[in-house]
Design an enzyme around this catalytic site. Sequence first.
Site, PDB file in Angstrom:
ATOM      1  N   LYS A  13       0.869  -1.183   0.031  1.00  0.00           N
ATOM      2  CA  LYS A  13      -0.027   0.079   0.093  1.00  0.00           C
ATOM      3  C   LYS A  13       0.949   1.404  -0.003  1.00  0.00           C
ATOM      4  O   LYS A  13       0.539   2.218  -0.609  1.00  0.00           O
ATOM      5  CB  LYS A  13      -1.044   0.047   1.153  1.00  0.00           C
ATOM      6  CG  LYS A  13      -1.886  -1.297   1.314  1.00  0.00           C
ATOM      7  CD  LYS A  13      -2.598  -1.255   2.248  1.00  0.00           C
ATOM      8  CE  LYS A  13      -2.044  -1.534   3.898  1.00  0.00           C
ATOM      9  NZ  LYS A  13      -1.434  -2.794   3.971  1.00  0.00           N
ATOM     10  N   ARG A  87     -10.145   0.185   8.133  1.00  0.00           N
ATOM     11  CA  ARG A  87      -9.566  -1.155   8.365  1.00  0.00           C
ATOM     12  C   ARG A  87     -10.661  -1.876   9.337  1.00  0.00           C
ATOM     13  O   ARG A  87     -10.335  -2.965   9.698  1.00  0.00           O
ATOM     14  CB  ARG A  87      -8.475  -0.853   9.497  1.00  0.00           C
ATOM     15  CG  ARG A  87      -7.060  -1.191   8.671  1.00  0.00           C
ATOM     16  CD  ARG A  87      -6.009  -0.973   9.739  1.00  0.00           C
ATOM     17  NE  ARG A  87      -4.756  -1.713   9.779  1.00  0.00           N
ATOM     18  CZ  ARG A  87      -3.750  -1.006   8.872  1.00  0.00           C
ATOM     19  NH1 ARG A  87      -3.761   0.170   8.531  1.00  0.00           N
ATOM     20  NH2 ARG A  87      -2.635  -1.562   8.605  1.00  0.00           N
ATOM     21  N   ARG A 127      11.504  -5.640   5.011  1.00  0.00           N
ATOM     22  CA  ARG A 127      11.055  -4.328   4.884  1.00  0.00           C
ATOM     23  C   ARG A 127      12.276  -3.294   5.956  1.00  0.00           C
ATOM     24  O   ARG A 127      12.419  -3.657   6.836  1.00  0.00           O
ATOM     25  CB  ARG A 127       9.785  -3.637   5.258  1.00  0.00           C
ATOM     26  CG  ARG A 127       9.735  -2.480   4.951  1.00  0.00           C
ATOM     27  CD  ARG A 127       8.488  -1.877   5.436  1.00  0.00           C
ATOM     28  NE  ARG A 127       7.583  -2.533   6.245  1.00  0.00           N
ATOM     29  CZ  ARG A 127       6.056  -2.440   6.558  1.00  0.00           C
ATOM     30  NH1 ARG A 127       5.518  -1.761   5.264  1.00  0.00           N
ATOM     31  NH2 ARG A 127       5.745  -2.971   7.175  1.00  0.00           N
ATOM     32  N   ARG A 160      11.193  -1.431  11.311  1.00  0.00           N
ATOM     33  CA  ARG A 160      10.126  -1.158  12.148  1.00  0.00           C
ATOM     34  C   ARG A 160       9.929  -2.192  13.404  1.00  0.00           C
ATOM     35  O   ARG A 160      10.127  -3.186  13.003  1.00  0.00           O
ATOM     36  CB  ARG A 160       8.642  -1.090  11.399  1.00  0.00           C
ATOM     37  CG  ARG A 160       8.540   0.303  10.641  1.00  0.00           C
ATOM     38  CD  ARG A 160       7.482   0.301   9.659  1.00  0.00           C
ATOM     39  NE  ARG A 160       6.117  -0.448  10.013  1.00  0.00           N
ATOM     40  CZ  ARG A 160       4.974  -0.476   8.976  1.00  0.00           C
ATOM     41  NH1 ARG A 160       5.042   0.258   8.054  1.00  0.00           N
ATOM     42  NH2 ARG A 160       3.876  -0.942   9.551  1.00  0.00           N
ATOM     43  N   ARG A 171      -0.235  -8.864  13.440  1.00  0.00           N
ATOM     44  CA  ARG A 171      -1.183  -7.946  12.297  1.00  0.00           C
ATOM     45  C   ARG A 171      -1.727  -8.567  11.250  1.00  0.00           C
ATOM     46  O   ARG A 171      -2.820  -8.413  10.970  1.00  0.00           O
ATOM     47  CB  ARG A 171       0.096  -7.026  11.745  1.00  0.00           C
ATOM     48  CG  ARG A 171       0.616  -5.902  12.308  1.00  0.00           C
ATOM     49  CD  ARG A 171       1.956  -5.517  12.022  1.00  0.00           C
ATOM     50  NE  ARG A 171       2.028  -4.786  10.632  1.00  0.00           N
ATOM     51  CZ  ARG A 171       3.329  -4.848   9.916  1.00  0.00           C
ATOM     52  NH1 ARG A 171       4.138  -5.337  10.351  1.00  0.00           N
ATOM     53  NH2 ARG A 171       2.983  -4.336   8.613  1.00  0.00           N
TER      54      ARG A 171
HETATM   55  P1  AP5 Z   1       4.838  -1.637   1.761  1.00  0.00           P
HETATM   56  O1  AP5 Z   1       4.611  -0.884   0.612  1.00  0.00           O
HETATM   57  O2  AP5 Z   1       5.513  -0.951   3.068  1.00  0.00           O
HETATM   58  O3  AP5 Z   1       3.608  -2.444   2.223  1.00  0.00           O
HETATM   59  P2  AP5 Z   1       2.439  -1.828   3.189  1.00  0.00           P
HETATM   60  O4  AP5 Z   1       1.169  -2.773   2.649  1.00  0.00           O
HETATM   61  O5  AP5 Z   1       2.332  -0.500   3.010  1.00  0.00           O
HETATM   62  O6  AP5 Z   1       2.549  -2.429   4.389  1.00  0.00           O
HETATM   63  P3  AP5 Z   1       2.132  -1.951   5.935  1.00  0.00           P
HETATM   64  O7  AP5 Z   1       2.931  -3.278   6.641  1.00  0.00           O
HETATM   65  O8  AP5 Z   1       2.810  -0.570   6.137  1.00  0.00           O
HETATM   66  O9  AP5 Z   1       0.936  -2.000   6.171  1.00  0.00           O
HETATM   67  P4  AP5 Z   1       0.256  -2.219   7.453  1.00  0.00           P
HETATM   68  O10 AP5 Z   1      -1.174  -2.054   6.834  1.00  0.00           O
HETATM   69  O11 AP5 Z   1       0.314  -3.331   8.206  1.00  0.00           O
HETATM   70  O12 AP5 Z   1       0.671  -0.928   8.179  1.00  0.00           O
HETATM   71  P5  AP5 Z   1       0.425   0.581   8.334  1.00  0.00           P
HETATM   72  O13 AP5 Z   1       1.724   1.216   8.368  1.00  0.00           O
HETATM   73  O14 AP5 Z   1      -1.020   1.209   7.554  1.00  0.00           O
HETATM   74  O15 AP5 Z   1       5.685  -2.711   1.316  1.00  0.00           O
HETATM   75  C1  AP5 Z   1       6.085  -3.855   2.036  1.00  0.00           C
HETATM   76  C2  AP5 Z   1       7.536  -4.324   1.961  1.00  0.00           C
HETATM   77  O16 AP5 Z   1       7.388  -5.127   0.471  1.00  0.00           O
HETATM   78  C3  AP5 Z   1       8.477  -3.150   1.366  1.00  0.00           C
HETATM   79  O17 AP5 Z   1       9.879  -3.608   1.812  1.00  0.00           O
HETATM   80  C4  AP5 Z   1       8.411  -2.953  -0.039  1.00  0.00           C
HETATM   81  O18 AP5 Z   1       9.944  -2.531  -0.395  1.00  0.00           O
HETATM   82  C5  AP5 Z   1       8.219  -4.412  -0.518  1.00  0.00           C
HETATM   83  N1  AP5 Z   1       7.431  -4.265  -1.704  1.00  0.00           N
HETATM   84  C6  AP5 Z   1       6.350  -3.531  -1.867  1.00  0.00           C
HETATM   85  N2  AP5 Z   1       5.651  -3.744  -3.258  1.00  0.00           N
HETATM   86  C7  AP5 Z   1       6.656  -4.854  -3.782  1.00  0.00           C
HETATM   87  C8  AP5 Z   1       6.733  -5.434  -4.956  1.00  0.00           C
HETATM   88  N3  AP5 Z   1       5.764  -5.015  -5.822  1.00  0.00           N
HETATM   89  N4  AP5 Z   1       7.465  -6.041  -5.127  1.00  0.00           N
HETATM   90  C9  AP5 Z   1       8.508  -6.312  -4.568  1.00  0.00           C
HETATM   91  N5  AP5 Z   1       8.458  -5.940  -3.227  1.00  0.00           N
HETATM   92  C10 AP5 Z   1       7.711  -5.031  -2.621  1.00  0.00           C
HETATM   93  O19 AP5 Z   1       0.019   0.540  10.042  1.00  0.00           O
HETATM   94  C11 AP5 Z   1       0.764   0.302  11.064  1.00  0.00           C
HETATM   95  C12 AP5 Z   1       0.160  -0.041  12.347  1.00  0.00           C
HETATM   96  O20 AP5 Z   1      -0.722   1.482  12.650  1.00  0.00           O
HETATM   97  C13 AP5 Z   1      -1.043  -0.816  12.524  1.00  0.00           C
HETATM   98  O21 AP5 Z   1      -0.637  -2.178  12.834  1.00  0.00           O
HETATM   99  C14 AP5 Z   1      -1.813  -0.253  13.541  1.00  0.00           C
HETATM  100  O22 AP5 Z   1      -1.115  -0.583  14.764  1.00  0.00           O
HETATM  101  C15 AP5 Z   1      -1.993   0.954  13.411  1.00  0.00           C
HETATM  102  N6  AP5 Z   1      -2.987   1.684  12.579  1.00  0.00           N
HETATM  103  C16 AP5 Z   1      -2.856   2.130  11.169  1.00  0.00           C
HETATM  104  N7  AP5 Z   1      -3.967   2.363  10.370  1.00  0.00           N
HETATM  105  C17 AP5 Z   1      -5.082   1.893  11.333  1.00  0.00           C
HETATM  106  C18 AP5 Z   1      -6.262   1.769  11.285  1.00  0.00           C
HETATM  107  N8  AP5 Z   1      -7.105   2.305  10.212  1.00  0.00           N
HETATM  108  N9  AP5 Z   1      -7.177   1.321  12.436  1.00  0.00           N
HETATM  109  C19 AP5 Z   1      -6.408   1.017  13.584  1.00  0.00           C
HETATM  110  N10 AP5 Z   1      -4.908   0.787  13.599  1.00  0.00           N
HETATM  111  C20 AP5 Z   1      -4.247   1.479  12.496  1.00  0.00           C
END
Ligand code: AP5
Length: 214
Positions: A13, A87, A127, A160, A171
């Site tokens: 994402k 979410r 990551r 992270r 997660r």
């Molecule tokens: P990346 O692009 O970082 O993936 P992502 O989907 O953004 O993963 P996140 O782990 O950030 O999502 P998340 O939903 O768990 O965490 P968030 O930050 O929103 O890619 C991942 C890796 O793969 C990278 O190394 C990248 O280089 C690689 N990659 C990507 N695409 C690729 C490809 N096509 N080919 C090869 N490699 C690739 O949330 C964090 C925390 O915040 C949550 O756990 C929760 O505690 C809280 N939180 C956030 N939003 C909410 C909400 N709405 N409600 C409640 N709690 C929330």
Amino acid sequence: MSLVLFGPPGAGKGTQSDLMLGKTKMMHMSTGNLFRDAIKNKTPLGVEAQSYVDAGKLVPDSVVIGLVREFLEKNKVVDFIFDGFPRTMAQAEALENQIKEVGAQPIAKALFLEVPHNVLMERLGGRRVCKNCGAVYHAKLSPPKKEGVCDKCGGEVYQRKDDAPDAIETRLEAYEKSTAPLKEYYQKKGLFISIDGVGGSTDVFERIRPFLKN
Ligand code: AP5
């Protein structure tokens, strides 16, 4: 128009949001980034959210919904990319109301990044993120040119806390329980689009591109 970008942790994402922002004037809203900034700056919100985020648990709905309301009211923009929000069902319903209240554009599509479990595990385990500008790398697949140093700003590249094995598991469980049901929610509304999230990040982006507003 606004877009929701959702999918399991590690689906790409953040990576796709960055590519989208290069091609559109829409505004990016990532609740994960908002929480990480608040934690870094030790704001009251950051203090409240830190234990949830570090452990990989969802932050309570009331906190997240309040945060998003504040963001929408402060940023007088109409076209948003919502990344990692909603979410839960309660967040999805709140978002629809808030969009109306602040006069933002309604959700035109909910783009779901489809990525199998083994690929998610590989992406999350490798990551690395820049502490300063948030640029995302992967230790094996897309490392920075110099280990531990961000190509874009020279900041420190780190792992992270919630990318530790226990937190990854938590997660993924939270995703299955609370977020996966949103697929059906958006299907019923006729907004759901499944995007194959496997392949190089620019290949995935080409699948998303037709849904962007220029
Ligand atoms: P990346 O692009 O970082 O993936 P992502 O989907 O953004 O993963 P996140 O782990 O950030 O999502 P998340 O939903 O768990 O965490 P968030 O930050 O929103 O890619 C991942 C890796 O793969 C990278 O190394 C990248 O280089 C690689 N990659 C990507 N695409 C690729 C490809 N096509 N080919 C090869 N490699 C690739 O949330 C964090 C925390 O915040 C949550 O756990 C929760 O505690 C809280 N939180 C956030 N939003 C909410 C909400 N709405 N409600 C409640 N709690 C929330």
